[in-house]
Design a protein around this motif. Structure first.
Motif, PDB file in Angstrom:
ATOM      1  N   GLU A 154     -37.308  81.914 117.979  1.00  0.00           N
ATOM      2  CA  GLU A 154     -38.360  82.652 117.276  1.00  0.00           C
ATOM      3  C   GLU A 154     -37.974  82.894 115.823  1.00  0.00           C
ATOM      4  N   ILE A 155     -36.690  83.094 115.597  1.00  0.00           N
ATOM      5  CA  ILE A 155     -36.157  83.207 114.240  1.00  0.00           C
ATOM      6  C   ILE A 155     -35.139  82.087 114.080  1.00  0.00           C
ATOM      7  N   PRO A 156     -35.409  81.163 113.159  1.00  0.00           N
ATOM      8  CA  PRO A 156     -34.480  80.045 112.983  1.00  0.00           C
ATOM      9  C   PRO A 156     -33.145  80.486 112.394  1.00  0.00           C
ATOM     10  N   SER A 157     -32.134  79.721 112.710  1.00  0.00           N
ATOM     11  CA  SER A 157     -30.806  79.975 112.153  1.00  0.00           C
ATOM     12  C   SER A 157     -30.148  78.626 111.882  1.00  0.00           C
ATOM     13  N   MET A 167     -31.741  90.767 118.203  1.00  0.00           N
ATOM     14  CA  MET A 167     -31.679  89.730 117.172  1.00  0.00           C
ATOM     15  C   MET A 167     -31.077  88.452 117.730  1.00  0.00           C
ATOM     16  N   TYR A 168     -30.000  88.571 118.518  1.00  0.00           N
ATOM     17  CA  TYR A 168     -29.410  87.383 119.129  1.00  0.00           C
ATOM     18  C   TYR A 168     -30.418  86.698 120.055  1.00  0.00           C
ATOM     19  N   ALA A 169     -31.227  87.477 120.766  1.00  0.00           N
ATOM     20  CA  ALA A 169     -32.247  86.900 121.649  1.00  0.00           C
ATOM     21  C   ALA A 169     -33.309  86.162 120.834  1.00  0.00           C
ATOM     22  N   LEU A 170     -33.720  86.735 119.706  1.00  0.00           N
ATOM     23  CA  LEU A 170     -34.711  86.077 118.843  1.00  0.00           C
ATOM     24  C   LEU A 170     -34.169  84.769 118.279  1.00  0.00           C
ATOM     25  N   VAL A 171     -32.898  84.768 117.919  1.00  0.00           N
ATOM     26  CA  VAL A 171     -32.267  83.547 117.399  1.00  0.00           C
ATOM     27  C   VAL A 171     -32.113  82.516 118.512  1.00  0.00           C
TER      28      VAL A 171
END
Length: 101
Positions: A65-68, A57-61
């Motif tokens: 790829e996943i906005p935060s 999840m940290y890698a996606l953020v």
């Protein structure tokens, strides 16, 4: 190997609790499920909701790829961003299947 009820009784006795108190304590300490009404999740909550590991999840953020968003010093993932990510992944999978056919 001792039977489970006997082990439970011994563990409860060692902790000076009744079996019922021990079972209640274990049940209340189960996995924390994110509140479905939250609109902004911690990275860990977002990972649990997607069913992936914290590192993934940290890698996606980090990759975007996943906005935060940052709120003060906190990093939060909009719940809607998870839905959009999954919709994009499903669409990409459908396209790949269509090309293979």
């Amino acid at each position: 190997m001792p039977e489970t009820p006997l082990s439970l009784a011994r563990l409860a006795g060692a902790l000076d609790l009744t079996e019922h108190q021990l079972l209640s304590l274990v049940a209340s300490a189960g996995p924390q499920v994110p509140d479905p009404t939250l609109i902004a999740l911690t990275v860990e909550e977002a990972a649990r909701r997607l069913g992936v590991g914290r590192t993934t999840m940290y890698a996606l953020v980090a990759s975007g790829e996943i906005p935060s968003v940052t709120i003060g010093r906190l990093r939060r993932v909009p719940a809607e961003a998870l839905k959009a990510y999954m919709a994009a992944r499903v669409q990409a999978a459908d396209t790949t299947v269509a090309l293979a056919a």
